[in-house]
Scaffold this active site. Structure first.
Site, PDB file in Angstrom:
ATOM      1  N   ARG A  91       0.805  -1.227   0.000  1.00 15.64           N
ATOM      2  CA  ARG A  91       0.000   0.000   0.000  1.00 15.64           C
ATOM      3  C   ARG A  91       0.834   1.272   0.000  1.00 15.64           C
ATOM      4  NH1 ARG A  91      -2.423  -3.126   3.966  1.00 15.64           N
ATOM      5  NH2 ARG A  91      -1.667  -1.786   5.640  1.00 15.64           N
ATOM      6  N   TYR A 112      12.281 -11.544   6.791  1.00 15.15           N
ATOM      7  CA  TYR A 112      13.169 -12.535   6.182  1.00 15.15           C
ATOM      8  C   TYR A 112      13.325 -13.691   7.157  1.00 15.15           C
ATOM      9  CZ  TYR A 112      16.365 -14.272   2.720  1.00 15.15           C
ATOM     10  OH  TYR A 112      16.942 -15.052   1.752  1.00 15.15           O
ATOM     11  N   ARG A 165      15.244 -25.454  -3.463  1.00 12.34           N
ATOM     12  CA  ARG A 165      15.852 -25.657  -2.136  1.00 12.34           C
ATOM     13  C   ARG A 165      15.649 -24.388  -1.313  1.00 12.34           C
ATOM     14  NH1 ARG A 165      19.772 -24.698   1.035  1.00 12.34           N
ATOM     15  NH2 ARG A 165      20.592 -23.088  -0.358  1.00 12.34           N
ATOM     16  N   LYS A 183      14.464 -10.906  -0.124  1.00 11.16           N
ATOM     17  CA  LYS A 183      15.863 -10.552  -0.363  1.00 11.16           C
ATOM     18  C   LYS A 183      15.972  -9.130  -0.893  1.00 11.16           C
ATOM     19  CE  LYS A 183      19.518 -13.393  -0.057  1.00 11.16           C
ATOM     20  NZ  LYS A 183      19.703 -14.465   0.923  1.00 11.16           N
ATOM     21  N   GLU A 255      19.241 -17.630  -6.257  1.00 14.55           N
ATOM     22  CA  GLU A 255      18.855 -17.850  -4.866  1.00 14.55           C
ATOM     23  C   GLU A 255      18.097 -19.168  -4.710  1.00 14.55           C
ATOM     24  OE1 GLU A 255      18.866 -16.911  -0.894  1.00 14.55           O
ATOM     25  OE2 GLU A 255      19.767 -15.716  -2.485  1.00 14.55           O
ATOM     26  N   ASP A 256      18.574 -20.017  -3.807  1.00 15.36           N
ATOM     27  CA  ASP A 256      17.884 -21.244  -3.401  1.00 15.36           C
ATOM     28  C   ASP A 256      17.595 -22.198  -4.564  1.00 15.36           C
ATOM     29  OD1 ASP A 256      18.070 -20.453  -0.829  1.00 15.36           O
ATOM     30  OD2 ASP A 256      15.965 -19.992  -0.522  1.00 15.36           O
ATOM     31  N   ASN A 259      21.550 -27.812  -5.090  1.00 13.50           N
ATOM     32  CA  ASN A 259      23.012 -27.781  -5.030  1.00 13.50           C
ATOM     33  C   ASN A 259      23.670 -27.935  -6.396  1.00 13.50           C
ATOM     34  OD1 ASN A 259      22.950 -27.462  -2.297  1.00 13.50           O
ATOM     35  ND2 ASN A 259      23.461 -29.575  -1.795  1.00 13.50           N
ATOM     36  N   ASP A 278      24.071 -16.199  -3.853  1.00 12.98           N
ATOM     37  CA  ASP A 278      24.213 -15.814  -2.450  1.00 12.98           C
ATOM     38  C   ASP A 278      24.387 -17.022  -1.540  1.00 12.98           C
ATOM     39  OD1 ASP A 278      24.170 -13.758  -0.354  1.00 12.98           O
ATOM     40  OD2 ASP A 278      22.291 -14.699   0.247  1.00 12.98           O
ATOM     41  N   ASP A 279      23.742 -18.138  -1.869  1.00 12.97           N
ATOM     42  CA  ASP A 279      23.870 -19.336  -1.038  1.00 12.97           C
ATOM     43  C   ASP A 279      25.304 -19.857  -1.031  1.00 12.97           C
ATOM     44  OD1 ASP A 279      20.989 -19.570  -0.517  1.00 12.97           O
ATOM     45  OD2 ASP A 279      20.880 -19.993  -2.652  1.00 12.97           O
ATOM     46  N   ALA A 312      27.981 -30.909   3.122  1.00 13.57           N
ATOM     47  CA  ALA A 312      28.956 -30.784   2.030  1.00 13.57           C
ATOM     48  C   ALA A 312      28.276 -30.287   0.762  1.00 13.57           C
ATOM     49  CB  ALA A 312      29.634 -32.136   1.782  1.00 13.57           C
ATOM     50  N   GLU A 314      26.192 -26.783  -1.274  1.00 10.12           N
ATOM     51  CA  GLU A 314      26.661 -25.537  -1.864  1.00 10.12           C
ATOM     52  C   GLU A 314      27.165 -24.553  -0.817  1.00 10.12           C
ATOM     53  OE1 GLU A 314      23.408 -22.922  -3.431  1.00 10.12           O
ATOM     54  OE2 GLU A 314      22.211 -24.714  -3.154  1.00 10.12           O
ATOM     55  N   ALA A 315      26.504 -24.475   0.340  1.00 10.06           N
ATOM     56  CA  ALA A 315      26.954 -23.543   1.369  1.00 10.06           C
ATOM     57  C   ALA A 315      28.331 -23.946   1.885  1.00 10.06           C
ATOM     58  CB  ALA A 315      25.946 -23.490   2.511  1.00 10.06           C
ATOM     59  N   ASN A 421      19.529 -22.524   8.660  1.00 10.21           N
ATOM     60  CA  ASN A 421      18.253 -21.840   8.841  1.00 10.21           C
ATOM     61  C   ASN A 421      17.113 -22.785   8.470  1.00 10.21           C
ATOM     62  OD1 ASN A 421      18.666 -19.082   9.684  1.00 10.21           O
ATOM     63  ND2 ASN A 421      19.676 -18.731   7.730  1.00 10.21           N
ATOM     64  N   ASN A 466      24.448 -13.860   9.322  1.00  9.77           N
ATOM     65  CA  ASN A 466      23.393 -13.700   8.324  1.00  9.77           C
ATOM     66  C   ASN A 466      23.970 -13.105   7.046  1.00  9.77           C
ATOM     67  OD1 ASN A 466      21.029 -12.816   6.875  1.00  9.77           O
ATOM     68  ND2 ASN A 466      19.896 -12.923   8.803  1.00  9.77           N
TER      69      ASN A 466
END
EC number: 1.1.1.38
Length: 584
Positions: A91, A112, A165, A183, A255-256, A259, A278-279, A312, A314-315, A421, A466
């Site tokens: 709005r 988030y 993911r 994001k 993003e997400d 893997n 970002d991951d 083990a 992507e992160a 997370n 974070n």
């Protein structure tokens, strides 16, 4: 909350920039970009056809923010709060970012992680208004026409997901759209990137989530996830369509993704487009920053650490690769650095010759098996004796009390990062880490935890590792510099810039990251450092090069104060518009 309000208010027509608009009347109130609610001035109401469409009171943004906070206090459910806050964005965009920036530490866990995960899982049930661009596998061959449907002509930042993911929740299909939306909210709230320059995108190729395929409220394609060449062709077409319309230097953040696809697309596109994941890279930078902060506390260089990962994917691999870069910068060879990093996944320790498949991206961290092969993560800790454990498995409380006690017995100052997370998936809590190590550990988590008070009276404030500490500042710098490609060295620089902002007092409190309340200042400072790095290393293509990089960055951040919607009004010299006197 009054203490958080901006107590100095100035008449909008004097303090605000003029925003040139064509709409008048009701459309101004229905457009979140121009709507001010009760804060339209009397002159705006009279000249723009709004008089009588609003109650006569004229409010300040301060009063509007106060009303929001009082209403929010009446709510108890995080999901209810999320719906209310995101409704404000639908709005009144300026007010949304004003309240978010004023109380970012309290509100970020709602807009988030961790609440956004719950919102994504309930996306079809709480749906109010579509946000972003939805592109499905059925749209192949027509993606450019869909991109052309987006109303904004100057997009500079895109966040895209295929929903495979989502956080630690798995395959949510189009329900994952909440992640790009959230994001990009943080792009604006933390780094001042203009919201009209931001575009959230969800690529829908189906979902393998059986529950969603049976859900009558699901909003995506009712089909299993397409993993054929058509999927790759769709992503190729999407990348081309975005850059054809908005330019080759448009930032595209992945993003997400799953893997395998996350690494594949990063490797495929990073030299062709302005893109990052970002991951992989954002998580890596924030984790490395935490390790560099721990290095300050224990005076042990990162090159002397032995690190064991739980997970083990992507992160883990992103963090490990950036740690290797940092270790190399500190004097080790790449091979020496890789040997200091071990990984333990659901099949066990990554070692040569094991039965479970090892991905090519995991091979640099796959070592010869120790004499005794561990069956559990606790066994791995006792056998390998790491100085640091980093959890990114998203599988819940696997840093058991025995694991934490083992770390405490091996190390005087164990480093324990539980980065998964949402909160329910964290490897351990802050209280468990500090209590079981008698306050000796250096702890960071992916989800927020409150201060921990030990029985001896000591209080520790856990750091939240974070990604929001990294990606807004990096994105702002990349956009302002017209960067064409983003190397891993940019994230190494961002990690160092983040660590440099910690004070000795904050380190003494147990913090490995600056307070989230300072995230706007932190993000701008990272953007300045990254901007300096990009120009120094010939990766910036906006000319002429600004002499004062700090001034350049700060002057180009978006503000949440209301703009004046009135046209410019000014005088002309009377002589210039008066006809000459005609004499006979």
């Amino acid at each position: 909350m009054l203490s958080r309000l901006r107590v100095v208010s100035t008449t909008c027509t004097l303090a605000c920039r003029h925003l040139h608009i064509k709409e008048k009347g009701k459309p101004l109130m229905l457009n979140p970009r121009t709507n001010k609610g009760m804060a339209f001035t009397l002159q705006e109401r009279q000249m723009l056809g709004l008089q009588g469409l609003l109650p006569p009171k004229i409010e300040t943004q301060d009063i509007q923010a106060l009303r929001f906070h009082r209403n929010l206090k009446k709510m108890t459910s995080p999901l209810e709060k999320y719906i209310y806050i995101m409704g404000i964005q639908e709005r009144n965009e300026k007010l949304f970012y004003r309240i978010l920036q004023d109380d970012i530490e309290s509100l970020m866990p709602i807009v988030y992680t961790p609440t956004v995960g719950l919102a994504c899982s309930q996306y079809g049930h709480i749906f109010r208004r579509p946000k972003g661009l939805f592109i499905s596998i059925s749209d192949r061959g027509h993606v450019r026409s869909i991109v052309d449907n987006w109303p904004e002509n100057h997009v500079k930042a895109v966040v895209v997901t295929d929903g495979e993911r989502i956080l630690g929740l798995g395959d949510l299909g189009v329900y994952g759209m909440g992640i790009p939306v959230g994001k990009l909210c943080l792009y604006t709230a933390c780094a001042g990137i203009r919201p009209d320059r931001c575009l959230p995108v969800c690529i829908d190729v189906g979902t393998d989530n059986i529950a969603l395929l049976k859900d009558p409220f699901y909003m995506g394609l009712y089909q299993k996830r397409d993993r054929t060449q058509q999927y790759d062709d769709l992503i190729d077409e999407f990348m081309k369509a975005i850059t054809d319309r908005y330019g080759r230097n448009t930032l595209i953040q992945f993003e997400d993704f799953g893997n395998h696809n996350a690494f594949r697309f990063l490797r495929k596109y990073r030299e062709k487009y302005c893109t990052f994941n970002d991951d992989i890279q954002g998580t890596a930078a924030v984790a490395l920053a935490g390790l560099l902060a721990a290095q300050k506390v224990i005076s042990k260089p990162i090159s002397e650490h032995k690190i064991l990962f739980l997970g083990a994917g992507e992160a883990a691999l992103g963090i490990a690769n950036l740690i290797v870069m940092s270790m190399v910068e500190n004097g080790l060879s790449e091979q020496e650095a890789q040997k200091k990093i071990w990984m333990f996944d659901k099949y066990g320790l990554l070692v040569k010759g094991r039965k479970a498949k090892i991905d090519s991206y995991q091979e640099p961290f796959t070592h010869s098996a120790p004499e005794s092969i561990p069956d559990t993560f606790e066994d791995a800790v006792n056998i390998l004796k790491p100085s640091t454990i980093i959890g990114v498995a998203g599988a819940g409380r696997l840093f058991t009390p025995d694991v934490i006690r083992a770390m405490a017995s091996i190390n005087e100052r164990p480093v324990i990062f539980a980065l998964s997370n949402p909160t329910a998936q964290a490897e351990c809590t802050a209280e468990e880490a500090y209590t079981l190590t008698e306050g000796r550990c250096l702890f960071a988590s992916g989800s927020p935890f409150g201060p921990v008070k030990l029985t001896d009276g000591r209080v520790f404030t856990p750091g939240q590792g974070n990604n929001v500490y990294i990606f807004p500042g990096v994105a702002l710098a990349v956009i302002l510099c017209n960067t064409r490609h983003i190397s891993d060295s940019v994230f190494l620089e961002a990690a160092k810039a983040l660590t440099s902002q910690l004070t000795d007092e904050e380190l003494a409190q147990g913090r490995l990251y600056p307070p989230l309340a300072n995230i706007q200042e932190v993000s701008i400072n990272i953007a300045i450092k990254v901007t300096e790095y990009l120009y120094a290393n010939k990766m910036a293509f906006r000319y002429p090069e600004p002499e004062d990089k700090a001034k350049y960055v700060k002057e180009r951040t978006w503000r949440s104060e209301y703009d004046s919607l009135l046209p410019d009004v000014y005088e002309w010299p009377e002589s210039a518009s008066s006809p000459p006197v005609i004499t006979e």
